[in-house]
Design a protein around this motif. Structure first.
Motif, mmCIF file in Angstrom:
data_model
loop_
_atom_site.group_PDB
_atom_site.id
_atom_site.type_symbol
_atom_site.label_atom_id
_atom_site.label_comp_id
_atom_site.label_asym_id
_atom_site.label_seq_id
_atom_site.Cartn_x
_atom_site.Cartn_y
_atom_site.Cartn_z
ATOM 1 N N GLN A 18 -5.307 3.033 -1.060
ATOM 2 C CA GLN A 18 -5.516 1.694 -1.594
ATOM 3 C C GLN A 18 -5.784 0.744 -0.435
ATOM 4 O O GLN A 18 -4.987 -0.110 -0.106
ATOM 5 C CB GLN A 18 -4.312 1.239 -2.427
ATOM 6 C CG GLN A 18 -4.149 2.017 -3.715
ATOM 7 C CD GLN A 18 -3.633 3.422 -3.473
ATOM 8 O OE1 GLN A 18 -2.648 3.619 -2.775
ATOM 9 N NE2 GLN A 18 -4.309 4.426 -4.043
ATOM 10 N N ARG A 19 -6.913 0.971 0.216
ATOM 11 C CA ARG A 19 -7.264 0.173 1.390
ATOM 12 C C ARG A 19 -8.698 -0.302 1.241
ATOM 13 O O ARG A 19 -9.355 -0.052 0.237
ATOM 14 C CB ARG A 19 -7.188 1.029 2.657
ATOM 15 C CG ARG A 19 -5.972 1.895 2.725
ATOM 16 C CD ARG A 19 -5.118 1.482 3.886
ATOM 17 N NE ARG A 19 -4.208 2.555 4.230
ATOM 18 C CZ ARG A 19 -2.985 2.363 4.660
ATOM 19 N NH1 ARG A 19 -2.524 1.151 4.782
ATOM 20 N NH2 ARG A 19 -2.216 3.370 4.972
ATOM 21 N N TYR A 20 -9.165 -0.970 2.305
ATOM 22 C CA TYR A 20 -10.527 -1.475 2.278
ATOM 23 C C TYR A 20 -11.493 -0.594 3.076
ATOM 24 O O TYR A 20 -12.541 -0.184 2.570
ATOM 25 C CB TYR A 20 -10.574 -2.901 2.838
ATOM 26 C CG TYR A 20 -11.985 -3.423 2.977
ATOM 27 C CD1 TYR A 20 -12.733 -3.765 1.846
ATOM 28 C CD2 TYR A 20 -12.589 -3.541 4.228
ATOM 29 C CE1 TYR A 20 -14.036 -4.214 1.970
ATOM 30 C CE2 TYR A 20 -13.891 -4.004 4.349
ATOM 31 C CZ TYR A 20 -14.607 -4.326 3.222
ATOM 32 O OH TYR A 20 -15.889 -4.760 3.332
ATOM 33 N N SER B 150 -5.415 -2.596 -4.671
ATOM 34 C CA SER B 150 -6.226 -2.388 -3.481
ATOM 35 C C SER B 150 -7.138 -3.593 -3.293
ATOM 36 O O SER B 150 -7.403 -4.336 -4.247
ATOM 37 C CB SER B 150 -7.037 -1.110 -3.609
ATOM 38 O OG SER B 150 -8.254 -1.387 -4.231
ATOM 39 N N PRO B 151 -7.604 -3.841 -2.080
ATOM 40 C CA PRO B 151 -8.466 -5.004 -1.822
ATOM 41 C C PRO B 151 -9.683 -5.020 -2.758
ATOM 42 O O PRO B 151 -10.118 -6.091 -3.185
ATOM 43 C CB PRO B 151 -8.892 -4.806 -0.366
ATOM 44 C CG PRO B 151 -7.825 -3.947 0.237
ATOM 45 C CD PRO B 151 -7.321 -3.079 -0.866
ATOM 46 N N PRO C 135 -4.531 -5.742 1.347
ATOM 47 C CA PRO C 135 -4.026 -5.446 0.022
ATOM 48 C C PRO C 135 -2.986 -6.506 -0.376
ATOM 49 O O PRO C 135 -2.434 -7.179 0.490
ATOM 50 C CB PRO C 135 -3.379 -4.073 0.194
ATOM 51 C CG PRO C 135 -3.079 -3.958 1.652
ATOM 52 C CD PRO C 135 -4.052 -4.832 2.385
ATOM 53 N N THR D 36 0.823 -1.199 0.000
ATOM 54 C CA THR D 36 0.000 0.000 0.000
ATOM 55 C C THR D 36 0.861 1.254 0.000
ATOM 56 O O THR D 36 2.062 1.206 0.263
ATOM 57 C CB THR D 36 -0.937 0.018 1.223
ATOM 58 O OG1 THR D 36 -1.811 1.122 1.132
ATOM 59 C CG2 THR D 36 -0.143 0.112 2.502
#
Length: 970
Positions: A527-529, A578-579, A564, A251
RNA sequence: GGGCGAGUGGCGGAAUUGGCAGACGCGCUGGCUUCAGGUGCCAGUGAGGGAAACCUCGUGGGGGUUCAAGUCCCCCCUCGCCCACCA
């Protein structure tokens, strides 16, 4: 150290050795829980709106003037609260309760800023969905806060993670994406520059009013070409931005998460600076308005200064230096020193470096650039480092004298500020001077420093700069600063010098006055959930489209794949996934966007928004938390946040009091102001600013201790003091003083305080410790003071054996009555000014006076209970019932009118004046309150001490300050 | 290095903005209640001197303005926070 875990009940552990109705922790606990249930059942703190789902216009009129009070909302952490957390909340609660009693309709609630990393980290470790832990934490925190008796309207408590909330976060994003900043449009301040719908810009291109960048008609541009043009104007846009890419974590990480040696805070993986396509917000368009409107805000100067410095507006000029690679443009705040520019320095990353580098210098330049690249920003910004750099081999032309000056590259010039290139004026800039000295570059003098500058540095006055120890930075007459068409010599101040050269540069076409900002556009994607998905889909041609409003929210898809994708830690060429990227069913959609293109296949944007997004606008949702048609009703926003010209003529609107820690001085407060201004420009809100008044509360501080390994040890087991040193289990430990924190092993839980004293005592103690804006050390043993006070208060009104009221209906004596009204007078003023500590001191004085009376008169008891109601609401409710007054206010003290002082009782018939002899108090004299100067003089001169001091003579001087004091000078 | 802020009893802090320094609370000392500890209550508590009335000193240090300075001005010291090679 105190040991809170040994405290059970401060009244002793036996219930038989004190009277049955003494105010003990057990009694406090019982009555506090009972009143909290009662408030909930009655909806006591529910606040009516003028319109919309929560409308009750009659009650709005009944309650009085509006007041919107807000705390910075918390992240619902799983580790629970300590006594430091609620300091600000107690303050706003006391203020809100006070204001309800003085005729205000108070909007007061608390939501949760619940997206963010910790829940996601926890999910990655345990597999528990972040929504689950978040909801558990919120429930736990609500319970802990409820126990404090905070008077929140619970219907209005929102969570940023709730789809019915982030639906509107996404809607606001769409608004921002679909607008542009028109620098020429008039705004409400009378200057120009405001956001407008992007459709207006498209119309300008279509009509030909505005030319396209390459001059072709708008109709001839492809969809992608059009989007590319619009993207340069949109307030939210996608762009290549330098980010910290950490392949080991998979990330992008924030600057704050990168250690000094260029590794990730978590995991200790290498971090690479990379350009990546990211969502950006064009906050720089608002730089001027964000600075200028600070003048209209009731905020501390400290915070305003921080925001001004962060935005970093500086006036200067852009100047072009001709070179083989083309014009090198520099930004300078001192164009007047152009005659002293003896070389140029480019940032190593500057795009001209390749073409300027000569064959002989190619190796040196390449080596230097490689070194600079591997260095972290933190290193490059250590100003104590010796200057490094390398010559490119090329020269540029100084526009004022045509001189050929060498072009160098050096890492002290940053690509991210100005133009990434500077003109070096070594005689007038410390960094340039140091650089010129290191590399033996010429240092021409262009100003005549004053004599005392030379004296200060212990050298003979001379324009031979080789004798100078440092650069001269200041205002002084110019020398050696003239060419055929420009003469600065003789000008003695820099303002005139700058005006003169700017005019010349513009006439020559080699430069122009300009304004530069430190503020950069806001990197808005992660770029995460666990964040808000972007309400954006991408078509097959790679162009973004916002999802129509009626398809919002774009819900965060349910998945157990929160992590990720990670890569080899050293694989700098990897790219983030990303996820959300992996959720093929979610990513690919077929939609009819209603734009005439029919059903098409799209790819959803797989980024999520940063944690700041939800906190940018939550005050607006508090206003209308259940509204399904709008983020909040226009009428309600105007009522709660509209400009208050009665407060000040240029009042920008916004909530009336915003309380929170100083750590949000810059980012949150700047981002929220930016979003609010966009919403204002687009006509969605009536207020120009979100927070009219800001108050920064202090922190609860405590000692923390670390052992030899630097690990925190239980602070409550540490023995010793500053002199003898501190030990833990016999081993020496190091003391550090700072904010209380669970991880520092020095946290005291409010639960311990409830158990030992009750919530009212804790509330009163935290408010009495000192001014709300000051940080203060926590000492558990001090809490007992306010507990004893509440016991004395209780005993003054209630029989400890029977629990019956002991208040008598006989009138109070004159002294007690006067004391009461003086107390009311001060308490009103102090509470209004958030000075609860001094208000409490006054109330205690009154109560101490009552202790000396045989019985408390009703005319004192009732106002005393009312004055205490904002501070200790539970015991105040209980006493209000006991003294027999609850029937008059519907069973609660919440909306009872706050006592008012009788002005007639605030003045005394006679006053006692101190008599000073030579400035020292030696005696005092009692005179009538309206005594004139003559009477006071006569009384003073008749005083035995004065007669003795004068010894038959006349005073040298006699000063009488009517109503204050007398000073006799002998 | 720059910016902002703060230094008052053993401790947290008051002091209507130049006018009685130390309100209120903690702690401490003595007393009452108690078999006892704790709780609760009463009194005292800036330092030094004095039997006492009272006197002297005292708001980080030094100087100044003023009848009068914790408060205003100049220099220095210490601490906290923010920014930091920003051209």
């Amino acid at each position: 150290m105190s040991e809170p875990d040994t405290i059970t009940d401060a009244s002793g552990d036996s219930s038989t050795d004190h009277p049955a109705f003494r105010y003990t922790a057990a009694l406090a606990d019982e009555l506090e829980l009972r009143w909290q249930d009662r408030w909930d059942a009655d909806g006591t703190f529910e606040t009516p709106n003028p319109a919309g789902p929560l409308a009750d216009p009659d009650l709005v009129a009944d309650r009085g003037e509006k007041l919107f009070v807000q705390d910075m909302f918390p992240y619902p952490s799983g580790s629970g609260l300590h006594v430091g957390h609620p300091l600000g909340y107690i303050g706003t609660d006391v203020y809100s309760r006070f204001k309800r009693m003085t005729g205000h309709n108070v909007l007061y609630t608390l939501g949760f800023d619940a997206f963010g990393l910790p829940a996601e980290q926890y999910a990655m470790q345990t597999g528990t969905h972040p929504a689950v832990t978040t909801n558990e934490n919120i429930a736990n925190m609500r319970r802990q806060l409820r126990r404090l008796g905070l008077s929140h309207d619970s219907r209005r408590s929102v969570s940023t993670t709730d789809p019915s909330y982030y639906r509107w976060t996404q809607w606001i994003f769409s608004q921002i994406f679909n607008s542009w900043y028109d620098p020429d449009a008039a705004n409400e301040t009378g200057s120009t520059g405001r956001a407008r719908p992007i459709a207006d810009l498209v119309a300008q291109f279509e009509s030909g009013e505005r030319a396209t960048p390459d001059g072709r008609p708008w109709a001839d541009l492809s969809a992608s070409e059009r989007e590319s043009v619009l993207s340069d104007h949109r307030l939210a846009y996608v762009s290549d931005a330098p980010v910290n890419w950490c392949p080991g974590l998979g990330t992008v990480v924030a600057n704050e998460e990168v250690t000094a040696d260029g590794r990730s805070d978590r995991g200790n993986f290498p971090v690479f600076k990379r350009n990546m396509r990211q969502w950006m917000m064009r906050i720089t368009a608002y730089a001027d308005r964000l600075i200028d409107d600070l003048d209209r805000l009731d905020w501390s100067d400290a915070i305003k200064t921080m925001q001004r410095n962060w935005i970093g507006r500086s006036h200067g000029a852009r100047v072009d230096f001709a070179s083989a690679a083309g014009d090198i443009t520099v930004f300078t705040t001192r164009p007047d020193t152009l005659f002293g520019a003896s070389f140029m320095v480019l940032a190593p990353e500057h795009p001209y470096v390749d073409s300027l580098t000569t064959a002989e210098q190619a190796d040196a330049v390449a080596t230097y650039r490689r070194e600079a690249e591997s260095k972290k920003d933190v290193d490059r910004q250590d100003e104590n480092r010796e200057k490094t750099g390398v010559f490119t081999g090329s020269y540029a032309t100084n526009p004022v004298d045509g001189e050929q000056i060498p072009v160098w590259i050096a890492d002290y010039v940053l690509m991210g500020y100005g133009t990434g290139a500077i003109m070096a004026v070594p005689c007038g800039d410390h960094r340039d001077f140091e650089f010129a000295t290191t590399f033996h570059l010429p240092i021409p003098a262009i100003q005549q420093p004053p004599a005392d500058w030379f004296t200060e540095h212990g050298i003979e006055p001379s324009l031979d700069t080789s004798t100078w120890p440092t650069a001269f930075v200041g205002d002084a007459p110019y020398v050696n600063s003239a060419n055929d068409s420009l003469d600065l010599n003789g000008i003695t101040n820099k303002a005139d010098g700058i005006d003169a050269i700017n005019a010349w540069l513009e006439a020559q076409g080699s430069g122009q006055a300009t304004i530069n900002y430190k503020l950069r556009d806001w990197l808005f994607s992660r770029q995460r959930y666990w964040g808000e998905p972007f309400p954006v889909v991408w078509d097959e041609a790679g162009n973004p489209h916002t999802v129509p409003d009626d398809m919002l929210p774009v819900e965060l898809p349910d998945t157990d794949q929160f992590s990720p994708r990670t890569f080899d830690p050293d694989d700098a060429d990897s790219n983030p996934e990303s996820p959300l990227d992996r959720l093929d069913d979610w990513i690919t959609v077929e939609l009819d966007l209603g734009d005439g293109r029919g059903v098409q296949q799209y790819r959803r944007d797989s980024n999520v928004m940063p944690q700041w997004a939800g906190s940018c606008w939550y005050q607006l949702r508090y206003i209308d938390p259940t509204n399904e048609n709008r983020f909040c009703e226009v009428e309600n926003e105007a009522y709660w946040m509209g400009p208050r010209t009665d407060v000040r003529p240029d009042h920008p609107g916004g909530i009336d009091l915003y309380v929170g820690g100083v750590e949000h001085a810059v980012l949150h407060l700047l981002y929220a102001r930016f979003w609010h201004k966009v919403l204002f420009d687009l006509g969605h809100v009536a207020s120009v600013e979100p927070y009219a008044r800001l108050f920064n509360q202090g922190y609860i501080m405590a000692d923390a201790f670390t052992d030899a390994r630097g690990i925190y040890v239980d602070a409550f087991q540490v023995e010793g003091d500053d002199e003898s040193g501190y030990t833990f289990e016999g081993q020496p430990v190091t003391r550090e003083y700072g904010k209380m924190g669970k991880s520092l092993k020095n946290a005291v839980s409010p639960d311990e305080m409830y158990e030992a004293y009750g919530a009212d005592t804790l509330r009163l103690h935290e408010m009495s410790m000192g001014p709300l804006d000051a940080s203060r050390p926590w000492e558990t043993r001090d809490v007992v003071g306010m507990y004893r006070f509440l016991q004395r208060l209780w005993r003054n009104l209630v029989d400890e054996e029977t629990g019956e009221s002991t208040v008598v209906d006989e009138p109070a004596d004159d002294d007690t009555r006067k004391l009461l009204h003086r107390t009311i007078d001060v308490v009103r003023t102090e509470m209004d000014a958030l000075r609860f500590n001094t208000a409490i001191a006054k109330i205690i004085e009154l109560n101490n006076a009552l202790t000396k009376l045989p019985a408390t008169p009703r005319e004192v008891a009732e106002p005393l209970v009312l004055m205490l109601a904002p501070l200790v609401p539970h015991v105040a409710e209980e006493l209000w019932v006991k003294v027999g007054r609850s029937e008059s206010t519907d069973g609660t003290v919440t909306y009872a009118p706050f006592p008012e002082a009788d002005p007639a009782l605030l003045v005394d018939d006679t006053i006692e004046l101190p008599i000073q002899i030579n400035g020292k108090v030696r005696s005092r004299v009692t005179v009538s309150a309206d005594a004139g100067t003559g009477d006071v003089e006569a009384a003073a001169l008749a005083d035995a001490k004065v007669v003795e001091a004068l010894n038959g003579g006349a005073p040298k001087k006699l000063i009488v300050v009517p109503g204050r004091m007398v000073n006799v000078v002998v």
